[in-house]
Design a protein around this motif. Structure first.
Motif, mmCIF file in Angstrom:
data_model
loop_
_atom_site.group_PDB
_atom_site.id
_atom_site.type_symbol
_atom_site.label_atom_id
_atom_site.label_comp_id
_atom_site.label_asym_id
_atom_site.label_seq_id
_atom_site.Cartn_x
_atom_site.Cartn_y
_atom_site.Cartn_z
ATOM 1 N N ASP B 24 42.061 51.039 49.787
ATOM 2 C CA ASP B 24 41.180 51.721 48.831
ATOM 3 C C ASP B 24 41.200 51.040 47.463
ATOM 4 O OD1 ASP B 24 40.574 53.559 50.754
ATOM 5 O OD2 ASP B 24 41.915 55.115 49.990
ATOM 6 N N LEU B 25 42.395 50.615 47.047
ATOM 7 C CA LEU B 25 42.532 49.955 45.748
ATOM 8 C C LEU B 25 41.764 48.623 45.735
ATOM 9 C CD1 LEU B 25 43.761 49.684 42.937
ATOM 10 C CD2 LEU B 25 45.869 48.830 43.998
ATOM 11 N N ILE B 26 41.913 47.855 46.807
ATOM 12 C CA ILE B 26 41.190 46.585 46.910
ATOM 13 C C ILE B 26 39.677 46.842 46.925
ATOM 14 C CG2 ILE B 26 40.730 44.606 48.431
ATOM 15 C CD1 ILE B 26 43.741 44.802 49.258
ATOM 16 N N ILE B 29 38.162 47.784 43.444
ATOM 17 C CA ILE B 29 38.102 46.638 42.531
ATOM 18 C C ILE B 29 37.020 45.653 43.016
ATOM 19 C CG2 ILE B 29 39.423 44.655 41.633
ATOM 20 C CD1 ILE B 29 41.876 46.561 41.577
ATOM 21 N N ASP B 30 36.878 45.506 44.329
ATOM 22 C CA ASP B 30 35.768 44.708 44.891
ATOM 23 C C ASP B 30 34.420 45.277 44.455
ATOM 24 O OD1 ASP B 30 37.391 42.941 46.289
ATOM 25 O OD2 ASP B 30 36.235 43.124 48.141
ATOM 26 N N LEU B 38 29.737 38.850 43.662
ATOM 27 C CA LEU B 38 30.995 38.309 44.183
ATOM 28 C C LEU B 38 31.777 39.402 44.894
ATOM 29 C CD1 LEU B 38 32.329 36.385 41.021
ATOM 30 C CD2 LEU B 38 31.137 35.391 42.984
ATOM 31 N N ASP B 39 32.650 38.996 45.830
ATOM 32 C CA ASP B 39 33.668 39.936 46.287
ATOM 33 C C ASP B 39 35.028 39.448 45.776
ATOM 34 O OD1 ASP B 39 34.668 37.989 48.032
ATOM 35 O OD2 ASP B 39 33.522 38.748 49.728
ATOM 36 N N GLY B 40 36.060 40.214 46.064
ATOM 37 C CA GLY B 40 37.378 39.884 45.513
ATOM 38 C C GLY B 40 37.883 38.511 45.954
ATOM 39 N N GLY B 41 37.584 38.147 47.205
ATOM 40 C CA GLY B 41 38.008 36.851 47.726
ATOM 41 C C GLY B 41 37.309 35.699 47.000
ATOM 42 N N ALA B 119 39.418 44.209 33.148
ATOM 43 C CA ALA B 119 39.325 45.624 32.757
ATOM 44 C C ALA B 119 39.403 46.517 33.992
ATOM 45 C CB ALA B 119 38.020 45.871 31.999
ATOM 46 N N SER B 120 38.778 46.084 35.085
ATOM 47 C CA SER B 120 38.791 46.847 36.335
ATOM 48 C C SER B 120 40.206 46.915 36.925
ATOM 49 C CB SER B 120 37.813 46.178 37.311
ATOM 50 O OG SER B 120 38.005 46.627 38.626
#
Lengths: 154, 154
Positions: B24-26, B29-30, B38-41, B119-120
């Motif tokens: 959920d945390l990932i 932020i994604d 963009l995604d987190g990767g 910030a996120s």
């Protein structure tokens, strides 16, 4: 946007450690469950139901605890329903309530798998951490979870 | 199997906190990166290249740092190559070496996105944690990562 409050070194280590390692950690623990025909999500679901009163939980409570939407829970449950580890039951006092209940077959499986799963969790994570780190992971993820649930009310 | 060393309460809080909250945390932020395409990767890849000498890294080093196989890295890079945020370059001294290099377009993007991403990360994780928890996450995930890399040599 206001001046950026960049991460300090310590904060960067915490964030990058988490983001770079968490998927690998989950994957390796999932891999240890493969010989039993389960993935980590299946295990989590079976473990929760095995600990619940009468071995059953309301579908909506289950979805909330697992952080899933109702459709996400339906997909999540496909495998364990098909394998007859879990069955769906109604409530004679509340016809609208649907429950998921772990079956005898499911209970037998979780009892067999649990010692191996705990050993895997210890080997890859818990036994590596110091008592201070264990406590901090517990309190830290509890706070993160609380914040997440404030943002994603079902 | 030897007698099971079940998790203590504190260990259970650490493990369940991690396993129930990390996805959920990932995801949240994604989600904050989505407006930037963009995604987190993608972000992690661009950030690493932007910090590397000459803004480039060997493909094999990149794969190892990101914990990906070569084919996993190829898939991971599809989006940022197509968007021309990253280009593949050779090495005039070593024809076998292939590098990934962040482009000017990629650098412009990461510079624009970074303050919002930081910030996120602060909002959902870092600013919620105490200094003790920050340190413990850093040292804890470093140890977990070290153990993982002993098991999954490329």
């Amino acid at each position: 946007m206001a001046k950026t409050n960049w991460l300090t070194n310590a904060e960067m280590l915490a964030w990058r450690g988490f983001i770079e390692r968490s998927a690998d950690l989950i994957n390796i623990i999932d891999k240890d469950l493969e010989p039993y025909g389960l993935d980590g999500g299946d295990y989590q679901l079976l473990a929760m139901l095995s600990e619940a009163p009468e071995h059953k939980m309301k579908m909506c409570d289950l979805a909330q605890t697992l952080g899933l939407s109702r459709s996400g829970l339906t997909r999540r449950m496909e495998g364990v329903l098909k394998a007859k580890y879990v069955s769906r039951v109604g409530d004679q006092n509340d016809r609208r309530a649907a429950f998921a209940q772990i079956t005898k077959k499911g209970l037998t499986l979780i009892k067999k798998v649990a010692p191996h799963h705990v050993a895997s969790v210890r080997r890859h994570m818990i036994d590596i951490l110091s008592p201070v780190e264990i406590t901090a992971f517990g309190t830290g993820f509890a706070k993160i979870g609380k914040r997440l649930s404030q943002k994603t009310k079902i």
